[in-house]
Design a protein around this motif. Structure first.
Motif, PDB file in Angstrom:
ATOM      1  N   ASP A   1      -1.574 -10.149  -2.418  1.00  0.00           N
ATOM      2  CA  ASP A   1      -2.011  -9.317  -1.470  1.00  0.00           C
ATOM      3  C   ASP A   1      -0.798  -8.256  -0.773  1.00  0.00           C
ATOM      4  OD1 ASP A   1      -4.449 -10.820  -1.200  1.00  0.00           O
ATOM      5  OD2 ASP A   1      -3.650 -12.215  -0.181  1.00  0.00           O
TER       6      ASP A   1
ATOM      7  N   LEU B   1      -3.191   5.581   1.855  1.00  0.00           N
ATOM      8  CA  LEU B   1      -2.352   4.637   2.399  1.00  0.00           C
ATOM      9  C   LEU B   1      -2.895   4.272   3.921  1.00  0.00           C
ATOM     10  CD1 LEU B   1       1.272   5.243   1.094  1.00  0.00           C
ATOM     11  CD2 LEU B   1      -0.493   3.590   0.339  1.00  0.00           C
TER      12      LEU B   1
ATOM     13  N   ALA C   1      -5.844  -4.678  -6.437  1.00  0.00           N
ATOM     14  CA  ALA C   1      -5.489  -3.495  -5.555  1.00  0.00           C
ATOM     15  C   ALA C   1      -6.525  -2.140  -6.217  1.00  0.00           C
ATOM     16  CB  ALA C   1      -4.147  -3.218  -6.006  1.00  0.00           C
TER      17      ALA C   1
ATOM     18  N   ALA D   1       3.084  -0.063  -2.527  1.00  0.00           N
ATOM     19  CA  ALA D   1       1.919   0.671  -3.412  1.00  0.00           C
ATOM     20  C   ALA D   1       2.928   1.274  -4.551  1.00  0.00           C
ATOM     21  CB  ALA D   1       1.266   1.847  -2.556  1.00  0.00           C
TER      22      ALA D   1
ATOM     23  N   VAL E   1       4.657   0.481   4.799  1.00  0.00           N
ATOM     24  CA  VAL E   1       4.717   0.331   3.309  1.00  0.00           C
ATOM     25  C   VAL E   1       5.569   1.001   2.560  1.00  0.00           C
ATOM     26  CG1 VAL E   1       2.878   2.174   3.038  1.00  0.00           C
ATOM     27  CG2 VAL E   1       2.863   0.423   1.429  1.00  0.00           C
TER      28      VAL E   1
ATOM     29  N   ARG F   1      -0.734  -2.757  -1.988  1.00  0.00           N
ATOM     30  CA  ARG F   1      -1.950  -2.019  -1.212  1.00  0.00           C
ATOM     31  C   ARG F   1      -2.724  -1.191  -2.033  1.00  0.00           C
ATOM     32  NH1 ARG F   1      -1.066  -5.707   1.855  1.00  0.00           N
ATOM     33  NH2 ARG F   1      -0.305  -5.527   4.173  1.00  0.00           N
ATOM     34  N   ARG F   2      -2.051  -0.436  -3.083  1.00  0.00           N
ATOM     35  CA  ARG F   2      -2.779   0.451  -3.895  1.00  0.00           C
ATOM     36  C   ARG F   2      -1.817   0.802  -5.071  1.00  0.00           C
ATOM     37  NH1 ARG F   2      -7.189   4.059  -3.055  1.00  0.00           N
ATOM     38  NH2 ARG F   2      -7.693   3.098  -1.138  1.00  0.00           N
TER      39      ARG F   2
ATOM     40  N   ASP G   1      -6.113   2.308   3.761  1.00  0.00           N
ATOM     41  CA  ASP G   1      -5.635   1.006   3.263  1.00  0.00           C
ATOM     42  C   ASP G   1      -5.375   0.101   4.575  1.00  0.00           C
ATOM     43  OD1 ASP G   1      -6.373   1.518   0.570  1.00  0.00           O
ATOM     44  OD2 ASP G   1      -4.373   1.678   0.168  1.00  0.00           O
ATOM     45  N   ASP G   2      -4.626   0.630   5.392  1.00  0.00           N
ATOM     46  CA  ASP G   2      -4.115  -0.132   6.582  1.00  0.00           C
ATOM     47  C   ASP G   2      -5.449   0.060   7.853  1.00  0.00           C
ATOM     48  OD1 ASP G   2      -1.660  -1.092   7.475  1.00  0.00           O
ATOM     49  OD2 ASP G   2      -1.454   0.457   8.975  1.00  0.00           O
TER      50      ASP G   2
ATOM     51  N   PRO H   1       4.510  -5.006   2.045  1.00  0.00           N
ATOM     52  CA  PRO H   1       3.651  -4.472   1.725  1.00  0.00           C
ATOM     53  C   PRO H   1       4.157  -3.207   0.762  1.00  0.00           C
ATOM     54  CG  PRO H   1       3.261  -5.072   3.942  1.00  0.00           C
ATOM     55  CD  PRO H   1       4.397  -5.777   3.551  1.00  0.00           C
TER      56      PRO H   1
END
Length: 251
Positions: free
Chosen positions: A112, A246, A190, A88, A20, A115-116, A249-250, A86
């Motif tokens: 999508d 993170l 997100a 953030a 990410v 991620r955050r 999220d993964d 991906p």
């Protein structure tokens, strides 16, 4: 130098293929170099980027933005090559507002991939701006208020020559921050992690407690020690939070 080179600094590449990208946006007048100290603490598969806005560093003499739309359009255009994979966002204070707006754009253009969203020291969109407005104060009062906030060394704030160069950028971005409001019904998809400093007199838990309402996924509000600029005074603790979220999220 390309437009992207001017706008985006790669502070640390991932040791392996990046899982990410963490795209960081500083507070009003802040340098993207403030995030370089995070390099050693981030997970090895996280690439660290920072946005360099006009009015600082190599872009000191570039025209400043007076309105949100052109700022968003140009920042998003510069970031587009990095948003296809991906990523953030972390934004602090004014940077938190900009990160939230960029998340809206990124989710429309690259679904999508965000991620955050991490926001630090930044009121939620539904909280009215405190008055009197800081950006309307005289230079002397404005500099005194900045010194009380603690984001810049006193020797910098008291250097008339240096402040003559920096004040327009700081004042202009604080103006944008103070004019910002809730423009997006429904929030973002997100997850949002909102972090505040325990001793922050500007954006305390009271100003930040509603951030979870602005995620259609998951939201949380996290306290750290420190004042408004905890991102520098308590960087390792903040980086630990970022790494943990993170990783979640993964998972």
């Amino acid at each position: 130098m390309t437009v992207t080179d001017r706008w985006v600094l790669r502070l640390r590449g991932a040791e392996t293929s990046p899982r990410v990208r963490l795209i960081c946006i500083p507070y009003a007048g802040g340098s993207p170099e403030a995030f370089r100290a995070w390099s050693s603490g981030l997970a090895p598969d996280v690439e660290l980027l920072a946005v360099q806005l006009p009015g600082r560093g190599a872009r000191l003499r570039h025209p400043l933005y007076e309105d949100w739309k052109p700022l968003l359009d140009d920042t998003f255009a510069a970031l587009e090559p990095y948003l296809r994979e991906p990523h953030a966002f972390y934004g602090h204070s004014f940077g938190g507002r900009l990160a939230y707006e960029l998340t809206h754009l990124a989710e429309t253009r690259f679904p999508d991939r965000t991620r955050r969203l991490f926001v630090g020291g930044c009121r939620s969109p539904d909280v009215p701006q405190q008055t009197p407005l800081l950006h309307t104060r005289t230079d002397a009062d404005f500099r005194a208020a900045l010194e009380q906030m603690g984001g810049s060394p006193a020797e910098v704030l008291r250097n008339d020559l240096l402040m003559a160069m920096l004040l327009p950028t700081i004042r202009g971005e604080i103006r944008l921050a103070e004019m910002w409001q809730d423009w997006h019904p429904g929030g973002v998809l997100a997850p949002i992690t909102a972090v505040y400093g325990r001793d922050d007199p500007i954006d305390s838990h009271r100003e930040m407690r509603h951030w979870p309402r602005f995620s259609r996924g998951r939201g949380e509000v996290v306290e750290l020690a420190g004042g408004h600029f905890f991102m520098t005074s308590h960087g390792p603790e903040l980086v630990h939070i970022i790494n943990t979220r993170l990783e979640e999220d993964d998972g």
